[in-house]
Design a protein around this motif. Structure first.
Motif, PDB file in Angstrom:
ATOM      1  N   ASN A  93       0.861  -1.026   0.029  1.00 44.01           N
ATOM      2  CA  ASN A  93      -0.051   0.092   0.003  1.00 44.01           C
ATOM      3  C   ASN A  93       0.828   1.173  -0.066  1.00 44.01           C
ATOM      4  O   ASN A  93       1.602   1.457   1.125  1.00 44.01           O
ATOM      5  N   ALA A  94       0.932   2.030  -1.334  1.00 45.43           N
ATOM      6  CA  ALA A  94       1.941   3.131  -1.309  1.00 45.43           C
ATOM      7  C   ALA A  94       1.172   4.268  -1.121  1.00 45.43           C
ATOM      8  O   ALA A  94       1.883   5.385  -1.442  1.00 45.43           O
ATOM      9  N   LEU A  95      -0.014   4.271  -0.653  1.00 39.56           N
ATOM     10  CA  LEU A  95      -0.701   5.712  -0.396  1.00 39.56           C
ATOM     11  C   LEU A  95      -0.107   6.541   0.460  1.00 39.56           C
ATOM     12  O   LEU A  95       0.440   6.097   1.720  1.00 39.56           O
ATOM     13  N   ASP A  96       0.093   8.034   0.145  1.00 40.52           N
ATOM     14  CA  ASP A  96       0.463   8.944   1.278  1.00 40.52           C
ATOM     15  C   ASP A  96      -0.939   9.272   2.142  1.00 40.52           C
ATOM     16  O   ASP A  96      -1.778   9.650   1.258  1.00 40.52           O
ATOM     17  N   ARG A  97      -0.965   8.734   3.340  1.00 37.81           N
ATOM     18  CA  ARG A  97      -2.272   8.913   3.902  1.00 37.81           C
ATOM     19  C   ARG A  97      -2.593  10.119   4.327  1.00 37.81           C
ATOM     20  O   ARG A  97      -3.649  10.551   4.821  1.00 37.81           O
ATOM     21  N   ALA A  98      -1.562  11.098   4.141  1.00 39.40           N
ATOM     22  CA  ALA A  98      -2.073  12.635   4.250  1.00 39.40           C
ATOM     23  C   ALA A  98      -2.566  12.861   5.775  1.00 39.40           C
ATOM     24  O   ALA A  98      -3.441  13.674   6.005  1.00 39.40           O
ATOM     25  N   ALA A  99      -2.159  12.389   6.816  1.00 37.13           N
ATOM     26  CA  ALA A  99      -2.655  12.359   8.147  1.00 37.13           C
ATOM     27  C   ALA A  99      -2.782  13.776   8.714  1.00 37.13           C
ATOM     28  O   ALA A  99      -3.540  14.250   9.437  1.00 37.13           O
ATOM     29  N   GLU A 100      -1.730  14.775   8.148  1.00 39.35           N
ATOM     30  CA  GLU A 100      -1.482  16.128   8.607  1.00 39.35           C
ATOM     31  C   GLU A 100      -2.746  17.142   8.019  1.00 39.35           C
ATOM     32  O   GLU A 100      -2.900  18.050   8.579  1.00 39.35           O
ATOM     33  N   ARG A 101      -3.531  16.422   7.035  1.00 37.11           N
ATOM     34  CA  ARG A 101      -4.435  17.340   6.226  1.00 37.11           C
ATOM     35  C   ARG A 101      -5.974  16.890   6.789  1.00 37.11           C
ATOM     36  O   ARG A 101      -6.880  17.328   6.368  1.00 37.11           O
ATOM     37  N   ARG A 102      -5.885  15.689   7.611  1.00 34.43           N
ATOM     38  CA  ARG A 102      -7.438  15.326   8.005  1.00 34.43           C
ATOM     39  C   ARG A 102      -8.058  16.181   8.781  1.00 34.43           C
ATOM     40  O   ARG A 102      -9.520  15.983   8.829  1.00 34.43           O
ATOM     41  N   ASP A 103      -7.606  17.272   9.280  1.00 37.68           N
ATOM     42  CA  ASP A 103      -8.697  18.212  10.262  1.00 37.68           C
ATOM     43  C   ASP A 103      -8.791  19.391   9.300  1.00 37.68           C
ATOM     44  O   ASP A 103      -9.738  20.532   9.524  1.00 37.68           O
ATOM     45  N   ASP A 104      -8.384  19.525   8.110  1.00 39.09           N
ATOM     46  CA  ASP A 104      -8.579  20.675   7.138  1.00 39.09           C
ATOM     47  C   ASP A 104      -9.562  20.242   6.406  1.00 39.09           C
ATOM     48  O   ASP A 104      -9.702  19.857   5.160  1.00 39.09           O
ATOM     49  N   VAL A 105     -10.878  20.978   6.731  1.00 39.04           N
ATOM     50  CA  VAL A 105     -12.224  20.738   6.136  1.00 39.04           C
ATOM     51  C   VAL A 105     -12.277  21.148   4.757  1.00 39.04           C
ATOM     52  O   VAL A 105     -12.725  20.494   4.066  1.00 39.04           O
ATOM     53  N   ALA A 106     -11.755  22.433   4.859  1.00 38.92           N
ATOM     54  CA  ALA A 106     -11.927  23.102   3.334  1.00 38.92           C
ATOM     55  C   ALA A 106     -10.862  22.203   2.253  1.00 38.92           C
ATOM     56  O   ALA A 106     -11.291  22.081   1.344  1.00 38.92           O
ATOM     57  N   TRP A 107      -9.787  21.839   2.733  1.00 39.77           N
ATOM     58  CA  TRP A 107      -8.833  21.118   1.708  1.00 39.77           C
ATOM     59  C   TRP A 107      -9.353  19.804   1.442  1.00 39.77           C
ATOM     60  O   TRP A 107      -9.662  19.257   0.196  1.00 39.77           O
ATOM     61  N   LEU A 108     -10.110  18.876   2.263  1.00 42.01           N
ATOM     62  CA  LEU A 108     -10.740  17.844   2.036  1.00 42.01           C
ATOM     63  C   LEU A 108     -11.947  17.934   1.249  1.00 42.01           C
ATOM     64  O   LEU A 108     -12.117  17.400   0.299  1.00 42.01           O
ATOM     65  N   ALA A 109     -12.777  18.990   1.399  1.00 40.50           N
ATOM     66  CA  ALA A 109     -13.862  19.340   0.420  1.00 40.50           C
ATOM     67  C   ALA A 109     -13.203  19.551  -1.063  1.00 40.50           C
ATOM     68  O   ALA A 109     -14.015  19.039  -1.819  1.00 40.50           O
ATOM     69  N   GLU A 110     -11.998  20.437  -1.059  1.00 41.47           N
ATOM     70  CA  GLU A 110     -11.420  20.526  -2.593  1.00 41.47           C
ATOM     71  C   GLU A 110     -11.304  19.145  -2.873  1.00 41.47           C
ATOM     72  O   GLU A 110     -11.478  19.304  -4.279  1.00 41.47           O
ATOM     73  N   GLN A 111     -10.617  18.335  -2.251  1.00 41.12           N
ATOM     74  CA  GLN A 111     -10.047  17.018  -2.691  1.00 41.12           C
ATOM     75  C   GLN A 111     -11.162  16.273  -3.163  1.00 41.12           C
ATOM     76  O   GLN A 111     -11.229  15.314  -4.287  1.00 41.12           O
ATOM     77  N   LYS A 112     -12.321  16.286  -2.482  1.00 39.36           N
ATOM     78  CA  LYS A 112     -13.507  15.278  -2.829  1.00 39.36           C
ATOM     79  C   LYS A 112     -14.053  16.036  -4.164  1.00 39.36           C
ATOM     80  O   LYS A 112     -14.804  15.114  -4.976  1.00 39.36           O
ATOM     81  N   ALA A 113     -14.044  17.257  -4.379  1.00 36.47           N
ATOM     82  CA  ALA A 113     -14.490  17.957  -5.540  1.00 36.47           C
ATOM     83  C   ALA A 113     -13.817  17.807  -6.994  1.00 36.47           C
ATOM     84  O   ALA A 113     -14.108  18.087  -7.890  1.00 36.47           O
ATOM     85  N   ARG A 114     -12.433  17.240  -6.640  1.00 35.31           N
ATOM     86  CA  ARG A 114     -11.674  17.162  -7.799  1.00 35.31           C
ATOM     87  C   ARG A 114     -11.869  16.106  -8.935  1.00 35.31           C
ATOM     88  O   ARG A 114     -12.540  15.157  -8.578  1.00 35.31           O
ATOM     89  N   LYS A 115     -11.797  16.392 -10.242  1.00 33.72           N
ATOM     90  CA  LYS A 115     -12.381  15.695 -11.308  1.00 33.72           C
ATOM     91  C   LYS A 115     -11.554  14.389 -11.369  1.00 33.72           C
ATOM     92  O   LYS A 115     -12.368  13.314 -11.880  1.00 33.72           O
TER      93      LYS A 115
END
Length: 321
Positions: free
Chosen positions: A12-34
């Motif tokens: 499993n080579a994913l970067d789990r991005a643990a440091e961004r999990r509390d960033d609600v705005a960033w998560l919304a941007e990621q979910k909306a990416r094409k």
């Protein structure tokens, strides 16, 4: 692990991005990416797209929506793509099986099917790394499905930290995903290996002994206790060799080797229906599918198979504390 093929679910080579999990705005941007992709699960089984002989577990947001993906979407992490990285999410879907197992589009040659994780690993047709990604998705999703209420006060909890925490709004208790450690061990003395038959195994299959760790216990202590409880055999030196995520539902298999300090077998609890000492050559026959009695070992997806193969090919264990 050796150069031989490792057990399933380990890559499993994913970067789990643990440091961004509390960033609600960033998560919304990621979910909306094409280019965002979604691992979709119906209960314990992932939704798999079948394109000829190829299998795909990554789906677009459109399909996630059409299959009724839950609002509790979990971020698995970021993976390398053609241009930089892209986010990988997972979610449960509410669509019925007959809705899922249909053509994606009338003009498409792809179809959807629900295939359990064990079968996918056994088939070996997924690209490298995908079984590890599915192990992460399945384990995390199962935890959310079974921990919706606070263990302190009983109130319904809400998802937080992109899926890696659930919070209780009533008593403010945070809850985190759990992984259950399991010791799994190849016990040997010279050219003899101790293998057992749990009741759940298919007829003729013998495997290494295993058991859940208990609170306040080291890995070495757990190995010795489990072998003593199940087979009545005392174990001396123990060494941790490898480990494997095991998403049934969420365990970490701690692969060990140990040196037997006694040989007499006394079945103690109800875990095993049989337990024997096997000579190295006999285990080799079981491994290669040519045992005269039809006995065999677990399939290559398991760390038990890896431990047995290692012992057969690399010589007797030389474990030390």
């Amino acid at each position: 692990m050796s150069a031989d093929r490792p057990p399933a679910y380990c890559d499993n080579a994913l970067d789990r991005a643990a440091e961004r999990r509390d960033d609600v705005a960033w998560l919304a941007e990621q979910k909306a990416r094409k280019d965002a992709v979604f691992i979709l699960l119906a209960g314990d089984r992932p939704v798999v797209a079948i394109d000829g002989e190829a299998l795909r577990i990554r789906h677009g947001a459109g399909l996630a929506k059409s299959l009724g993906a839950s609002e509790e979407t979990m971020l698995l992490g970021l993976e390398r793509a053609e241009e930089g990285t892209r986010p990988v999410f997972c979610a449960q879907v509410s669509a019925a099986v007959e809705e899922i197992e249909a053509d994606i589009e009338a003009a498409s040659s792809s179809a959807l099917k629900l295939i359990d994780l064990r079968s996918l690993a056994m088939q070996g047709t997924l690209p490298d790394g995908d079984t590890g990604l599915l192990a992460q998705a399945r384990s995390l999703s199962h935890w959310h499905a079974t921990h919706r209420f606070c263990s302190r006060c009983g109130h319904e909890t809400t998802m937080a930290q992109a899926g890696y925490r659930r919070d209780c709004p009533a008593c403010s208790a945070p809850h985190f995903p759990r992984t259950d450690p399991v010791v799994i061990m190849l016990i040997a003395e010279g050219d003899m290996a101790l293998l057992g038959r749990p009741h759940r195994l298919a007829e003729g299959v013998y495997t290494t002994l295993a058991g859940f760790m208990e609170p306040g216990e080291t890995i070495e202590q757990a190995v010795r206790r489990e072998v003593k409880e199940e087979a009545g055999v005392a174990v001396g030196p123990v060494r941790l060799l490898a480990n494997q995520p095991w998403p049934f539902p969420a365990s970490l298999m701690l692969g060990c080797e140990g040196e037997a300090a006694s040989r007499e077998i006394r079945l103690g609890d109800d875990e095993l229906e049989d337990c024997r000492w096997f000579a190295r050559e006999e285990v080799r026959q079981m491994l290669e599918g040519r045992h005269p009695g039809g006995l065999r070992v677990p399939p290559p997806i398991s760390i038990a198979h890896w431990l047995i193969r290692r012992w057969v090919h690399d010589g007797a264990p030389s474990a030390t504390d």
